[in-house]
Write a protein that holds these residues in place. Structure first.
Motif, PDB file in Angstrom:
ATOM      1  N   LYS A  98       0.797  -1.255  -0.124  1.00  0.00           N
ATOM      2  CA  LYS A  98       0.107   0.096   0.061  1.00  0.00           C
ATOM      3  C   LYS A  98       0.782   1.340   0.092  1.00  0.00           C
ATOM      4  O   LYS A  98       0.193   2.280   0.092  1.00  0.00           O
ATOM      5  N   PHE A  99       2.100   1.196   0.198  1.00  0.00           N
ATOM      6  CA  PHE A  99       3.136   2.399   0.326  1.00  0.00           C
ATOM      7  C   PHE A  99       3.552   2.701  -1.322  1.00  0.00           C
ATOM      8  O   PHE A  99       3.701   1.846  -2.366  1.00  0.00           O
ATOM      9  N   SER A 100       3.865   3.953  -1.351  1.00  0.00           N
ATOM     10  CA  SER A 100       4.560   4.648  -2.749  1.00  0.00           C
ATOM     11  C   SER A 100       5.589   5.296  -2.305  1.00  0.00           C
ATOM     12  O   SER A 100       5.818   5.745  -1.066  1.00  0.00           O
ATOM     13  N   SER A 101       6.285   6.046  -3.369  1.00  0.00           N
ATOM     14  CA  SER A 101       7.416   6.897  -2.962  1.00  0.00           C
ATOM     15  C   SER A 101       7.108   8.350  -2.623  1.00  0.00           C
ATOM     16  O   SER A 101       7.727   8.810  -1.926  1.00  0.00           O
ATOM     17  N   ASP A 102       5.493   8.349  -2.580  1.00  0.00           N
ATOM     18  CA  ASP A 102       5.065   9.521  -2.076  1.00  0.00           C
ATOM     19  C   ASP A 102       4.356   9.406  -0.480  1.00  0.00           C
ATOM     20  O   ASP A 102       3.940  10.220  -0.021  1.00  0.00           O
ATOM     21  N   SER A 103       4.621   8.060  -0.092  1.00  0.00           N
ATOM     22  CA  SER A 103       4.125   7.900   1.197  1.00  0.00           C
ATOM     23  C   SER A 103       4.992   8.605   2.208  1.00  0.00           C
ATOM     24  O   SER A 103       6.117   8.820   2.162  1.00  0.00           O
ATOM     25  N   THR A 104       4.127   9.252   3.249  1.00  0.00           N
ATOM     26  CA  THR A 104       4.815   9.794   4.378  1.00  0.00           C
ATOM     27  C   THR A 104       4.282   9.362   5.638  1.00  0.00           C
ATOM     28  O   THR A 104       3.223   8.797   5.745  1.00  0.00           O
ATOM     29  N   PHE A 105       4.872   9.429   6.816  1.00  0.00           N
ATOM     30  CA  PHE A 105       4.761   9.001   8.004  1.00  0.00           C
ATOM     31  C   PHE A 105       4.852  10.182   9.336  1.00  0.00           C
ATOM     32  O   PHE A 105       5.787  11.170   9.015  1.00  0.00           O
ATOM     33  N   GLU A 106       3.919  10.047   9.961  1.00  0.00           N
ATOM     34  CA  GLU A 106       4.196  11.134  11.183  1.00  0.00           C
ATOM     35  C   GLU A 106       5.266  11.294  11.754  1.00  0.00           C
ATOM     36  O   GLU A 106       6.394  10.502  11.771  1.00  0.00           O
ATOM     37  N   LYS A 107       5.588  12.308  12.313  1.00  0.00           N
ATOM     38  CA  LYS A 107       6.881  12.611  13.110  1.00  0.00           C
ATOM     39  C   LYS A 107       7.301  11.561  14.223  1.00  0.00           C
ATOM     40  O   LYS A 107       8.251  11.127  14.142  1.00  0.00           O
ATOM     41  N   GLU A 108       6.371  10.999  14.972  1.00  0.00           N
ATOM     42  CA  GLU A 108       6.742  10.421  15.795  1.00  0.00           C
ATOM     43  C   GLU A 108       6.462   8.878  15.376  1.00  0.00           C
ATOM     44  O   GLU A 108       6.788   7.866  16.398  1.00  0.00           O
ATOM     45  N   ASP A 109       6.411   8.534  14.277  1.00  0.00           N
ATOM     46  CA  ASP A 109       6.334   7.002  13.600  1.00  0.00           C
ATOM     47  C   ASP A 109       7.961   6.684  13.460  1.00  0.00           C
ATOM     48  O   ASP A 109       8.474   7.532  12.574  1.00  0.00           O
ATOM     49  N   HIS A 110       8.211   5.394  14.016  1.00  0.00           N
ATOM     50  CA  HIS A 110       9.496   5.042  13.774  1.00  0.00           C
ATOM     51  C   HIS A 110       9.939   4.889  12.171  1.00  0.00           C
ATOM     52  O   HIS A 110      11.113   4.840  11.612  1.00  0.00           O
ATOM     53  N   ARG A 111       8.901   4.510  11.167  1.00  0.00           N
ATOM     54  CA  ARG A 111       9.292   4.648   9.892  1.00  0.00           C
ATOM     55  C   ARG A 111       9.639   5.789   9.382  1.00  0.00           C
ATOM     56  O   ARG A 111      10.034   6.132   8.215  1.00  0.00           O
ATOM     57  N   ASN A 112       9.566   6.942  10.069  1.00  0.00           N
ATOM     58  CA  ASN A 112       9.984   8.210   9.756  1.00  0.00           C
ATOM     59  C   ASN A 112      11.408   8.668  10.247  1.00  0.00           C
ATOM     60  O   ASN A 112      12.210   9.136   9.526  1.00  0.00           O
ATOM     61  N   PHE A 113      11.421   8.441  11.642  1.00  0.00           N
ATOM     62  CA  PHE A 113      12.766   8.543  12.064  1.00  0.00           C
ATOM     63  C   PHE A 113      13.676   7.325  12.520  1.00  0.00           C
ATOM     64  O   PHE A 113      15.242   7.882  12.724  1.00  0.00           O
ATOM     65  N   ASN A 114      13.374   6.417  12.243  1.00  0.00           N
ATOM     66  CA  ASN A 114      14.251   5.216  12.505  1.00  0.00           C
ATOM     67  C   ASN A 114      15.067   4.413  11.601  1.00  0.00           C
ATOM     68  O   ASN A 114      15.541   3.216  11.538  1.00  0.00           O
ATOM     69  N   ARG A 115      14.939   5.018  10.304  1.00  0.00           N
ATOM     70  CA  ARG A 115      15.240   4.246   9.060  1.00  0.00           C
ATOM     71  C   ARG A 115      16.833   4.022   8.916  1.00  0.00           C
ATOM     72  O   ARG A 115      17.439   2.953   8.485  1.00  0.00           O
ATOM     73  N   GLU A 116      17.627   4.609   9.848  1.00  0.00           N
ATOM     74  CA  GLU A 116      19.066   4.486   9.883  1.00  0.00           C
ATOM     75  C   GLU A 116      19.383   4.107  11.289  1.00  0.00           C
ATOM     76  O   GLU A 116      20.546   4.189  11.889  1.00  0.00           O
ATOM     77  N   GLY A 117      18.299   3.803  11.982  1.00  0.00           N
ATOM     78  CA  GLY A 117      18.478   3.229  13.381  1.00  0.00           C
ATOM     79  C   GLY A 117      18.898   4.366  14.521  1.00  0.00           C
ATOM     80  O   GLY A 117      19.731   4.154  15.499  1.00  0.00           O
ATOM     81  N   ALA A 118      18.356   5.521  14.313  1.00  0.00           N
ATOM     82  CA  ALA A 118      18.630   6.409  15.217  1.00  0.00           C
ATOM     83  C   ALA A 118      17.916   6.224  16.619  1.00  0.00           C
ATOM     84  O   ALA A 118      18.562   6.751  17.630  1.00  0.00           O
ATOM     85  N   ALA A 119      16.981   5.404  16.724  1.00  0.00           N
ATOM     86  CA  ALA A 119      16.300   5.256  18.277  1.00  0.00           C
ATOM     87  C   ALA A 119      16.708   3.702  18.568  1.00  0.00           C
ATOM     88  O   ALA A 119      16.704   3.623  19.690  1.00  0.00           O
ATOM     89  N   PHE A 120      16.409   2.964  17.718  1.00  0.00           N
ATOM     90  CA  PHE A 120      16.984   1.374  18.123  1.00  0.00           C
ATOM     91  C   PHE A 120      17.096   0.646  16.772  1.00  0.00           C
ATOM     92  O   PHE A 120      17.499   1.512  15.606  1.00  0.00           O
ATOM     93  N   ASP A 121      17.513  -0.470  16.732  1.00  0.00           N
ATOM     94  CA  ASP A 121      18.194  -1.367  15.662  1.00  0.00           C
ATOM     95  C   ASP A 121      17.292  -1.015  14.577  1.00  0.00           C
ATOM     96  O   ASP A 121      16.043  -1.157  14.353  1.00  0.00           O
TER      97      ASP A 121
END
Length: 328
Positions: free
Chosen positions: A212-235
């Motif tokens: 269901k995702f595309s290159s235009d998909s966005t995620f909320e600020k607190e969603d780990h799919r937004n902030f943790n793609r490089e492991g900033a918060a956890f593995d």
């Protein structure tokens, strides 16, 4: 619903069970008790009898919701929770017998249960798996009637292999899906030999495998799919299974060609996992009842054909393997 034996626990659990990381709402957006209870009740109505939570999910609110619902039902529902992630900083030295004992006792208070069916170490640092005194604690907790079984949740295959050297480890929770296939090699061979229950988490690669995702998909600020793609918060392997988002989208587009009749890939992605007999159950999350219904469709699907399995493997080898296979 179909049921499988959870290794040497002797418990028979629903093939599709329920993970409760985001059961009370979207990741990071607060917890809705009514929504959580509705989803859990609907899961039990559908035959789900195994629910996985953790003390860090919404600071105990998830455990409390699970406990309330389970105690209100007449069905036998098995509760698994996890401990250790509250340790801050989350390092080996923070893991002590005293700290973990308190966490288990706190989980009993949060859930309102007299005994936990399964307690799991929650993705501890690798060094913890080499400390026998940590694992011995859970024998004492079992003797005291506070837990029935010990398991581990792991990031890496190697951690799972080390954990099952301890005779009191009955289950391993691990990431396994079309985009994270390494567990099907040596790990599955060893858990079968030792009669270990396998609980599969992140089965849809944080939603990538729904299609269901595309290159235009966005995620909320607190969603780990937004902030943790490089492991900033956890593995980072917990987010999209460690697969770079754009690479994952390319692979999903090819999967859609393999399963052209399926607008929603989630049920077939879960069916792919269920085709491995070593898997005891899958614990997909659900932030709304529609997600739960989608996940439950997997038990009604026939096994994938050999051609379909071969096509999935080819896509994995072409797009995904080099990004994840040797890392976890």
């Amino acid at each position: 619903m179909n049921y499988r034996r959870l290794g040497k626990t002797g418990i028979n659990v629903s093939e599709i069970s329920l993970g409760t990381w985001q059961v009370g709402g979207k990741w990071g957006s607060g917890f809705n008790d009514t929504l959580a209870e509705n989803i859990i009740n609907e899961a039990i109505d559908a035959g789900v009898n195994f629910i996985d939570t953790a003390d860090v999910y919404e600071a105990g609110a998830s455990e409390a919701a699970v406990g309330r619902v389970v105690k209100s039902r007449s069905e036998e529902v098995f509760v698994a929770t996890k401990c250790g992630r509250q340790i801050n900083p989350h390092v080996n030295e923070g893991y002590t017998v005293e700290v973990l004992r308190k966490y288990v006792e706190d989980s009993l208070k949060n859930t309102g249960l007299d005994c936990l069916d399964l307690i799991q170490l929650h993705c501890p640092p690798t060094e913890v798996f080499y400390r026998p005194e940590i694992f011995e604690l859970f024998d004492r907790l079992k003797d005291e009637g506070k837990i029935k079984n010990l398991g581990v949740s792991v990031e890496k295959v190697e951690e799972g292999l080390k954990a099952i050297e301890y005779p009191n480890v009955n289950t391993v929770q691990i990431i396994f899906n079309m985009f994270r296939q390494r567990p099907s090699e040596l790990f599955f061979e060893q858990v079968q030999k030792k009669d270990i229950g396998v609980i599969v988490r992140v089965p849809l690669a944080s939603g990538l495998l729904t299609g269901k995702f595309s290159s235009d998909s966005t995620f909320e600020k607190e969603d780990h799919r937004n902030f943790n793609r490089e492991g900033a918060a956890f593995d980072k392997g917990e987010t999209f299974s460690g697969v770079p988002f754009n690479i994952g989208l390319q692979a999903v587009n090819e999967l859609k060609k393999v399963f052209p009749q399926r607008e929603n890939l989630a049920p077939v992605a879960l069916r792919w996992i269920l085709d491995f007999s070593e898997v005891s159950c899958i614990i997909p999350g659900a932030s709304k009842t529609e997600h739960l219904k989608s996940n439950l469709q997997a038990v009604e699907l026939p096994p994938l054909t050999e051609d379909e399995k071969a096509a999935v493997n080819q896509i994995y080898d072409k797009h995904i393997k080099k990004h994840v296979h040797q890392l976890w």
